[in-house]
Design an enzyme around this catalytic site. Structure first.
Site, PDB file in Angstrom:
ATOM      1  CD  GLU A 387      -2.990   0.966   0.402  1.00  0.00           C
ATOM      2  OE1 GLU A 387      -3.974   2.188   0.190  1.00  0.00           O
ATOM      3  OE2 GLU A 387      -2.962   0.179  -0.669  1.00  0.00           O
ATOM      4  CB  THR A 504     -11.441   9.157  -9.651  1.00  0.00           C
ATOM      5  OG1 THR A 504     -10.107   8.755  -8.880  1.00  0.00           O
ATOM      6  CG2 THR A 504     -12.463   9.110  -8.387  1.00  0.00           C
TER       7      THR A 504
END
Length: 521
Positions: A387, A504
């Site tokens: 991440e 997005t």
């Protein structure tokens, strides 16, 4: 005495090996690959396997979590954000099914939307930002792809409820809203809201006005941008803090980053201009200024392999960089390339009268950052990215490394999104190869043993099954698999980057003319 092996002995061994291998080969070719796979070639074969993976993973959700907003494949259970569900997973994934031509799955999803979906639920408030990009965006793109008015009607109903969150002194939306009561009662701490969340709703609102002829959504979008671009303290730098006060409209603090709470604000500066056919809007000027700021204040390189990265400035422009980059930042290579070329091929763009040193600079940076984002995958034991990564500035560690607490993988889309855009524009096959390697790693390590379900990982440095995290995010279907599928689409007339802009959450909207006469910013 050495025991002699007879011909008969070796024949038995060969036969045993044959008996063992045939079933394995059969399973590999008929179960792991779609029918007719061996007759397909190159990118078509890969696209077919990605489509099959979507079908298998979606079927698992349909079997054990149908209608639920969240899905936990290990325990085979789902959870709703509202009592009756919001269609979070179904609507977010709907246009991917349409793009892949999955008519049966689309029909079942439509039946759920028609018969089970209601926004008239007042048991909890929901995120304005997430609901806008995933559900409103998903309904709008599904309407465009199908021309089924059901989706547009649901979109209008939802948007009218979301507008209640914009009833503030500045016009910036509150973070949450109750869709049933059309009120926002949750007090945002000192009225602080995320810059990214406030700046990533405009495409959806403008497209809805375009479709319906009702200007209120477009006006709402314009008001938010007037505020976000109007703080003179920051507007000259192109970079803004990740928090804004929705009462005063002023930015709060000095923390600047392109990761969480900042990312899609910069993405939508460009995409709002692309959506309006690159008409030279104030948003394009703001985007160009932000790229200048990124290069001046945030860009850095490792030694000796010269990996480009986008650092953070938690203390503001006058303080030291933090050499940390979220996976979320990997939207930037694609955004830079798209901005430099307006979606045309790189070869064609370089012959344009508008091409210059700025565009060449942005293309180079896009390619450099794309290499770094792929290396975030390539460097791990599983071939999947953590991440968050850090970059070694003291030359005491690996050039790119992750900390244990940041090693989880959520099957995020940003890297494959940028690979899709860079391949479409440059035609460089390396981006397809990188995307394929990432997809194969998902097959190996995100698939549940003995199941056609896919889940997140607790650690990309562990190949153990126990380190699988029990969660399938909706963007696995809505974005990651969609972008991988489109990466191997040879027909560039399908969703061309000169005529479509993806929101997005990877929902494609056709570019629109500004025929509302509302362009006030």
């Amino acid at each position: 005495m050495v025991k002699r092996r007879t011909v008969k002995y070796f024949l038995r061994r060969i036969l045993a090996l044959f008996v063992l291998c045939v079933p394995i080969y059969y399973l590999y070719t008929t179960v792991q690959r779609p029918p007719g796979y061996t007759k397909l070639k190159g990118s078509t074969r890969r696209k077919a396997l990605i489509k099959k993976t979507f079908i298998e993973s979606w079927t698992d959700y349909e079997t054990y979590g149908w209608g639920k907003d969240e899905y936990y494949p290990i325990i085979k259970r789902g959870r709703n954000y509202l009592r009756k569900g919001m269609g979070w997973m179904i609507i977010d994934s709907l246009d991917t099914m349409m793009i892949m031509g999955l008519d049966e799955q689309v029909l079942r999803a439509r039946e759920w939307v028609n018969n089970s979906l209601t926004w008239n639920q007042d048991d909890e408030e929901v995120s304005v930002f997430e609901t806008t990009i995933r559900i409103l965006g998903g309904l709008l793109s599904s309407y465009h792809l199908s021309q089924d008015k059901l989706y547009l009607d649901r979109a209008v109903d939802l948007a009218d409820r979301l507008l209640a969150a914009y009833n503030t002194s500045t016009g910036l939306p509150r973070s949450n809203v109750n869709l049933g009561t059309r009120k926002s009662r949750k007090r945002t701490r000192e009225y602080f809201v995320s810059t990214a969340e406030s700046g990533t709703v405009q495409m959806e609102l403008r497209y809805l006005s375009y479709l319906t002829g009702d200007p209120k959504y477009w006006i709402t979008a314009d008001k938010t941008m007037e505020v976000l671009l109007g703080d003179a303290t920051w507007s000259h730098t192109g970079l803004v803090p990740i928090t804004v006060n929705l009462i005063t409209g002023a930015y709060v603090g000095r923390n600047i980053r392109l990761g969480s709470h900042g990312d899609s604000y910069y993405e939508y500066l460009l995409k709002q201009d692309l959506q309006l056919f690159s008409s030279g809007t104030v948003y394009r000027k703001a985007f160009d200024l932000s790229v200048d700021g990124i290069i001046e204040y945030l860009l850095n390189y490792t030694t000796p392999n010269h990996f480009a990265y986008i650092a953070e400035l938690p203390g503001g422009l006058e303080h030291a960089q933090l050499p940390k980059m979220d996976h979320l930042v990997c939207f930037l290579p694609g955004t830079l390339m798209w901005g430099a070329t307006n979606g045309t091929s790189l070869e064609a763009a370089r012959t344009s009268k508008n091409w210059g040193t700025r565009q060449e600079r942005d293309v180079k940076l896009a390619q450099e950052l794309m290499r770094t984002c792929y290396e975030m995958y390539n460097m791990t034991a599983t071939g999947l990215a953590p991440e968050i990564v850090f970059f070694d500035v003291d030359q005491t560690k690996n050039e790119i490394y992750s900390k244990r607490r940041d090693q989880h993988n959520l099957m995020r889309p940003e890297t494959v999104e940028s690979l899709f855009i860079l391949y479409r524009i440059t035609r460089d096959e390396i981006y397809r190869e990188w995307g394929w390697n990432i997809f194969v790693s998902f097959l190996r390590y995100s698939r549940l043993p003995g199941r056609d379900a896919f889940t997140c990982l607790d650690s990309v440095e562990s190949k153990k099954v126990k380190d699988q995290r029990d969660k399938t995010e909706s963007f696995w279907f809505a974005e990651t698999l969609k972008y991988l599928y489109l990466l191997f689409e040879d027909d560039f007339s399908i969703l061309p980057l000169t005529n479509y802009t993806f929101n997005t959450e990877a929902h494609p909207f056709p570019n629109i003319e500004n025929n509302m006469d509302l362009y006030t910013v």
